[in-house]
Motif scaffolding. Structure first.
Motif, PDB file in Angstrom:
ATOM      1  N   THR A  81       0.812  -1.220   0.000  1.00 30.11           N
ATOM      2  CA  THR A  81       0.000   0.000   0.000  1.00 30.11           C
ATOM      3  C   THR A  81       0.843   1.266   0.000  1.00 30.11           C
ATOM      4  OG1 THR A  81      -0.139   0.010   2.430  1.00 30.11           O
ATOM      5  CG2 THR A  81      -1.889  -1.150   1.229  1.00 30.11           C
ATOM      6  N   VAL A  82       0.247   2.327  -0.532  1.00 26.39           N
ATOM      7  CA  VAL A  82       0.779   3.691  -0.411  1.00 26.39           C
ATOM      8  C   VAL A  82      -0.390   4.590  -0.004  1.00 26.39           C
ATOM      9  CG1 VAL A  82       2.628   3.406  -2.090  1.00 26.39           C
ATOM     10  CG2 VAL A  82       0.388   4.155  -2.872  1.00 26.39           C
ATOM     11  N   ILE A  83      -0.089   5.666   0.696  1.00 22.27           N
ATOM     12  CA  ILE A  83      -1.143   6.573   1.147  1.00 22.27           C
ATOM     13  C   ILE A  83      -1.027   7.886   0.383  1.00 22.27           C
ATOM     14  CG2 ILE A  83      -2.094   7.852   3.108  1.00 22.27           C
ATOM     15  CD1 ILE A  83      -1.088   5.648   4.930  1.00 22.27           C
ATOM     16  N   LYS A  84      -2.128   8.264  -0.271  1.00 23.75           N
ATOM     17  CA  LYS A  84      -2.199   9.528  -1.007  1.00 23.75           C
ATOM     18  C   LYS A  84      -3.494  10.231  -0.623  1.00 23.75           C
ATOM     19  CE  LYS A  84       0.449   8.126  -5.110  1.00 23.75           C
ATOM     20  NZ  LYS A  84       0.410   8.009  -6.582  1.00 23.75           N
ATOM     21  N   ASN A  85      -3.397  11.501  -0.308  1.00 21.63           N
ATOM     22  CA  ASN A  85      -4.570  12.279   0.122  1.00 21.63           C
ATOM     23  C   ASN A  85      -5.286  11.636   1.303  1.00 21.63           C
ATOM     24  OD1 ASN A  85      -4.244  14.182  -2.046  1.00 21.63           O
ATOM     25  ND2 ASN A  85      -5.228  12.727  -3.422  1.00 21.63           N
ATOM     26  N   GLY A  86      -4.530  10.904   2.115  1.00 23.57           N
ATOM     27  CA  GLY A  86      -5.118  10.244   3.278  1.00 23.57           C
ATOM     28  C   GLY A  86      -5.841   8.948   2.942  1.00 23.57           C
ATOM     29  N   ILE A  87      -5.797   8.536   1.681  1.00 17.10           N
ATOM     30  CA  ILE A  87      -6.482   7.320   1.232  1.00 17.10           C
ATOM     31  C   ILE A  87      -5.453   6.220   1.004  1.00 17.10           C
ATOM     32  CG2 ILE A  87      -8.097   6.340  -0.427  1.00 17.10           C
ATOM     33  CD1 ILE A  87      -9.143   8.785   1.169  1.00 17.10           C
ATOM     34  N   VAL A  88      -5.749   5.002   1.452  1.00 14.30           N
ATOM     35  CA  VAL A  88      -4.839   3.878   1.288  1.00 14.30           C
ATOM     36  C   VAL A  88      -5.026   3.279  -0.108  1.00 14.30           C
ATOM     37  CG1 VAL A  88      -4.098   1.644   2.201  1.00 14.30           C
ATOM     38  CG2 VAL A  88      -4.990   3.392   3.759  1.00 14.30           C
ATOM     39  N   HIS A  89      -3.962   3.259  -0.900  1.00 14.75           N
ATOM     40  CA  HIS A  89      -4.014   2.733  -2.265  1.00 14.75           C
ATOM     41  C   HIS A  89      -3.267   1.393  -2.342  1.00 14.75           C
ATOM     42  CE1 HIS A  89      -4.975   6.936  -2.968  1.00 14.75           C
ATOM     43  NE2 HIS A  89      -5.283   6.677  -4.225  1.00 14.75           N
ATOM     44  N   CYS A  90      -3.860   0.458  -3.034  1.00 13.96           N
ATOM     45  CA  CYS A  90      -3.222  -0.838  -3.287  1.00 13.96           C
ATOM     46  C   CYS A  90      -3.274  -1.103  -4.791  1.00 13.96           C
ATOM     47  CB  CYS A  90      -3.932  -1.954  -2.520  1.00 13.96           C
ATOM     48  SG  CYS A  90      -3.303  -3.613  -2.880  1.00 13.96           S
ATOM     49  N   GLY A  91      -2.101  -1.312  -5.399  1.00  7.81           N
ATOM     50  CA  GLY A  91      -2.044  -1.539  -6.848  1.00  7.81           C
ATOM     51  C   GLY A  91      -1.180  -2.732  -7.195  1.00  7.81           C
ATOM     52  N   ILE A  92      -1.521  -3.875  -6.616  1.00 10.91           N
ATOM     53  CA  ILE A  92      -0.760  -5.105  -6.862  1.00 10.91           C
ATOM     54  C   ILE A  92      -1.277  -5.761  -8.143  1.00 10.91           C
ATOM     55  CG2 ILE A  92      -0.095  -7.358  -5.941  1.00 10.91           C
ATOM     56  CD1 ILE A  92      -0.678  -6.278  -3.138  1.00 10.91           C
ATOM     57  N   PRO A  93      -0.468  -5.828  -9.208  1.00 10.37           N
ATOM     58  CA  PRO A  93      -0.958  -6.399 -10.466  1.00 10.37           C
ATOM     59  C   PRO A  93      -1.192  -7.906 -10.399  1.00 10.37           C
ATOM     60  CG  PRO A  93       1.376  -5.876 -10.636  1.00 10.37           C
ATOM     61  CD  PRO A  93       0.914  -5.334  -9.317  1.00 10.37           C
ATOM     62  N   ASN A  94      -0.454  -8.595  -9.511  1.00  7.78           N
ATOM     63  CA  ASN A  94      -0.616 -10.048  -9.385  1.00  7.78           C
ATOM     64  C   ASN A  94      -1.220 -10.404  -8.024  1.00  7.78           C
ATOM     65  OD1 ASN A  94       1.706  -9.173  -8.046  1.00  7.78           O
ATOM     66  ND2 ASN A  94       2.718 -11.150  -8.228  1.00  7.78           N
ATOM     67  N   LEU A  95      -2.349  -9.771  -7.706  1.00  7.14           N
ATOM     68  CA  LEU A  95      -2.985  -9.977  -6.405  1.00  7.14           C
ATOM     69  C   LEU A  95      -3.359 -11.441  -6.177  1.00  7.14           C
ATOM     70  CD1 LEU A  95      -3.973  -8.579  -3.831  1.00  7.14           C
ATOM     71  CD2 LEU A  95      -6.174  -8.191  -4.954  1.00  7.14           C
ATOM     72  N   THR A  96      -3.684 -12.158  -7.240  1.00  2.00           N
ATOM     73  CA  THR A  96      -4.051 -13.574  -7.089  1.00  2.00           C
ATOM     74  C   THR A  96      -2.866 -14.417  -6.632  1.00  2.00           C
ATOM     75  OG1 THR A  96      -3.642 -13.954  -9.452  1.00  2.00           O
ATOM     76  CG2 THR A  96      -5.904 -13.478  -8.796  1.00  2.00           C
ATOM     77  N   SER A  97      -1.652 -13.869  -6.739  1.00  2.00           N
ATOM     78  CA  SER A  97      -0.470 -14.581  -6.258  1.00  2.00           C
ATOM     79  C   SER A  97      -0.474 -14.709  -4.742  1.00  2.00           C
ATOM     80  CB  SER A  97       0.803 -13.855  -6.707  1.00  2.00           C
ATOM     81  OG  SER A  97       1.955 -14.615  -6.454  1.00  2.00           O
ATOM     82  N   LYS A  98      -1.309 -13.922  -4.079  1.00  2.00           N
ATOM     83  CA  LYS A  98      -1.437 -14.027  -2.621  1.00  2.00           C
ATOM     84  C   LYS A  98      -2.044 -15.370  -2.236  1.00  2.00           C
ATOM     85  CE  LYS A  98      -2.989 -11.311   1.363  1.00  2.00           C
ATOM     86  NZ  LYS A  98      -1.634 -11.170   1.933  1.00  2.00           N
ATOM     87  N   MET A  99      -2.899 -15.915  -3.111  1.00  2.00           N
ATOM     88  CA  MET A  99      -3.480 -17.252  -2.924  1.00  2.00           C
ATOM     89  C   MET A  99      -2.899 -18.148  -4.020  1.00  2.00           C
ATOM     90  SD  MET A  99      -5.475 -16.507  -0.400  1.00  2.00           S
ATOM     91  CE  MET A  99      -6.422 -15.159   0.318  1.00  2.00           C
ATOM     92  N   SER A 100      -1.580 -18.336  -3.979  1.00  2.00           N
ATOM     93  CA  SER A 100      -0.849 -18.913  -5.113  1.00  2.00           C
ATOM     94  C   SER A 100      -1.240 -20.347  -5.432  1.00  2.00           C
ATOM     95  CB  SER A 100       0.655 -18.836  -4.850  1.00  2.00           C
ATOM     96  OG  SER A 100       0.985 -19.490  -3.632  1.00  2.00           O
ATOM     97  N   ARG A 101      -1.474 -21.166  -4.430  1.00  2.00           N
ATOM     98  CA  ARG A 101      -1.770 -22.577  -4.695  1.00  2.00           C
ATOM     99  C   ARG A 101      -3.128 -22.735  -5.385  1.00  2.00           C
ATOM    100  NH1 ARG A 101       0.496 -27.388  -2.649  1.00  2.00           N
ATOM    101  NH2 ARG A 101      -0.889 -29.197  -2.767  1.00  2.00           N
ATOM    102  N   THR A 102      -4.129 -22.006  -4.873  1.00  2.00           N
ATOM    103  CA  THR A 102      -5.463 -22.066  -5.492  1.00  2.00           C
ATOM    104  C   THR A 102      -5.413 -21.563  -6.937  1.00  2.00           C
ATOM    105  OG1 THR A 102      -6.581 -21.757  -3.371  1.00  2.00           O
ATOM    106  CG2 THR A 102      -7.839 -21.218  -5.344  1.00  2.00           C
ATOM    107  N   THR A 103      -4.715 -20.439  -7.146  1.00  2.00           N
ATOM    108  CA  THR A 103      -4.621 -19.868  -8.492  1.00  2.00           C
ATOM    109  C   THR A 103      -3.869 -20.799  -9.436  1.00  2.00           C
ATOM    110  OG1 THR A 103      -4.568 -17.668  -7.478  1.00  2.00           O
ATOM    111  CG2 THR A 103      -3.972 -17.822  -9.791  1.00  2.00           C
ATOM    112  N   THR A 104      -2.775 -21.401  -8.952  1.00  2.00           N
ATOM    113  CA  THR A 104      -2.000 -22.330  -9.779  1.00  2.00           C
ATOM    114  C   THR A 104      -2.851 -23.531 -10.195  1.00  2.00           C
ATOM    115  OG1 THR A 104       0.128 -21.693  -8.814  1.00  2.00           O
ATOM    116  CG2 THR A 104      -0.001 -23.884  -9.799  1.00  2.00           C
ATOM    117  N   LYS A 105      -3.639 -24.059  -9.280  1.00  2.00           N
ATOM    118  CA  LYS A 105      -4.511 -25.195  -9.621  1.00  2.00           C
ATOM    119  C   LYS A 105      -5.524 -24.804 -10.685  1.00  2.00           C
ATOM    120  CE  LYS A 105      -4.309 -27.932  -5.342  1.00  2.00           C
ATOM    121  NZ  LYS A 105      -5.092 -28.483  -4.210  1.00  2.00           N
TER     122      LYS A 105
END
Length: 396
Positions: free
Chosen positions: A311-335
């Motif tokens: 995350t980064v914070i801009k204008n007091g808002i938390v921004h998340c820009g992870i292009p491979n967010l599904t990699s967080k659940m890598s085993r499920t995504t790989t299957k």
């Protein structure tokens, strides 16, 4: 007396002969290279050990780099027992006739590809450079992008598959960030105002994000310029979710009240929908997750982040820009990805190889963005000022 019938053919020529039917030439078995992903926080892979075993039993070779499955919690021993050949040298893995990987190859990895080899990977056009396409062209590579793979029903089946996971994960991850930043739970509790979620985009990602948010008890509003997609969402989701076309005034009003914003509407070669001015009016510590940051971001203030620094914070808002967010659940995504590619590769084998399939299948043609070094997607050619070639004039 019997009459004589005149014929220009001899008696031998009138004898029936065997019918000759056109057959497709069977190509040699596939030789598949699976390198280890080296992109930051990339834990996904395209084939599981079970899929490798099926392919090896069908006569194909699978060559993998040592440690390729570690991010998805699959060991080299599992792949080896399934029949894969495990190699230490990355160059040898990239020397196969077919390379399947999650992220596009680096410029160095392109140098290791064999001329006229087939490459299947994500494209991530917003992260690519002109040099990337020039390198592929110099090698005469045949490149297929995840984003363009279409099935016989004209559906982008792999994009849909990954989108289903991404939409669900985006809400679960937003819940986690919301709890960390201001101690708020994403959902609804008796007597407490439910969390307000704005979903930008009524496609597959938006659909599954909406389902996940509703399941947690949140109040959801969906924006999209496609009336068809909004109507489809109403049909699929049991609840009557409030929807709207993208009217700036209505969107700004909803953003002021939003606790979570999910960006799921790619803006390739277009301006972002949510401007910095709109973001500045949001509540402090609200969360924006832009899932389109690698394919044309829909939030102006979004920027690329990673799983290690999400995350980064801009204008007091938390921004998340992870292009491979599904990699967080890598085993499920790989299957899920592996299930797709197993049937995909077996179908190509059944049809006699890539070349035969390209001649027979129009959907297969459209999945290519480069054929023998020629760029075949107009959007890419326009973006980078390169020459475009119509795939239907190259393969017929």
């Amino acid at each position: 007396m019997g009459s004589t019938i005149f014929t220009p053919f001899s008696q031998k020529e009138l004898i029936p002969k065997e019918e000759k039917l056109e057959i497709y030439r069977r190509e040699r078995k596939l030789c598949i290279g699976i390198p280890k992903e080296i992109s930051i926080d990339e834990n996904r892979l395209c084939l599981t050990p079970d899929a490798v075993q099926v392919l090896v039993n069908a006569g194909h070779r699978v060559i993998m780099e040592r440690g390729a499955g570690e991010g998805s919690f699959f060991t080299d021993l599992q792949y080896s027992e399934a029949g894969a050949e495990i190699l230490e040298n990355r160059k040898d893995v990239f020397a196969q006739s077919l390379i399947i990987k999650i992220n596009p190859p680096t410029l160095e990895e392109i140098e290791w590809l064999q001329p006229n080899a087939y490459l299947i990977s994500a494209l991530q056009i917003n992260l690519c450079s002109k040099e990337y396409f020039k390198k592929l062209s110099d090698k005469k590579i045949n490149a297929i992008a995840f984003e363009y793979i279409m099935d016989e029903y004209k559906q982008f089946s792999l994009v849909r598959l990954i989108g289903e996971i991404a939409g669900t994960i985006s809400i679960l991850y937003a819940s986690e960030i919301l709890a960390q930043t201001n101690g708020q739970m994403l959902g609804g509790i008796t007597g407490v105002r439910p969390t307000e979620v704005v979903v930008l985009g009524a496609g597959i990602i938006g659909e599954y994000a909406t389902k996940a948010a509703i399941g947690l008890g949140a109040s959801v509003k969906v924006f999209d310029n496609s009336i068809f997609k909004l109507r489809r969402l109403h049909t699929i989701v049991d609840n009557r979710v409030p929807t709207s076309i993208i009217d700036p005034k209505e969107l700004k009003k909803s953003l002021r009240r939003a606790d979570v914003v999910i960006g799921a509407l790619p803006r390739i070669n277009q301006l972002p929908i949510i401007t910095e001015d709109m973001v500045s009016t949001m509540k402090k510590s609200s969360v924006i997750i832009d899932l389109t940051v690698d394919s044309g971001k829909c939030v102006e203030t979004s920027e690329l982040t990673t799983l290690s620094n999400p995350t980064v914070i801009k204008n007091g808002i938390v921004h998340c820009g992870i292009p491979n967010l599904t990699s967080k659940m890598s085993r499920t995504t790989t299957k899920a990805i592996s299930n797709f590619f197993l049937s995909y590769l077996l179908e190509i084998d059944q049809e006699g190889g890539f070349e035969n399939q390209l001649v027979k299948c129009q959907e297969m043609k459209q999945s290519l963005y480069m054929y023998k070094g020629r760029l075949t997607k107009c959007t890419i050619a326009d973006k980078f000022g390169m020459q475009y070639h119509d795939i239907n004039l190259l393969i017929f």
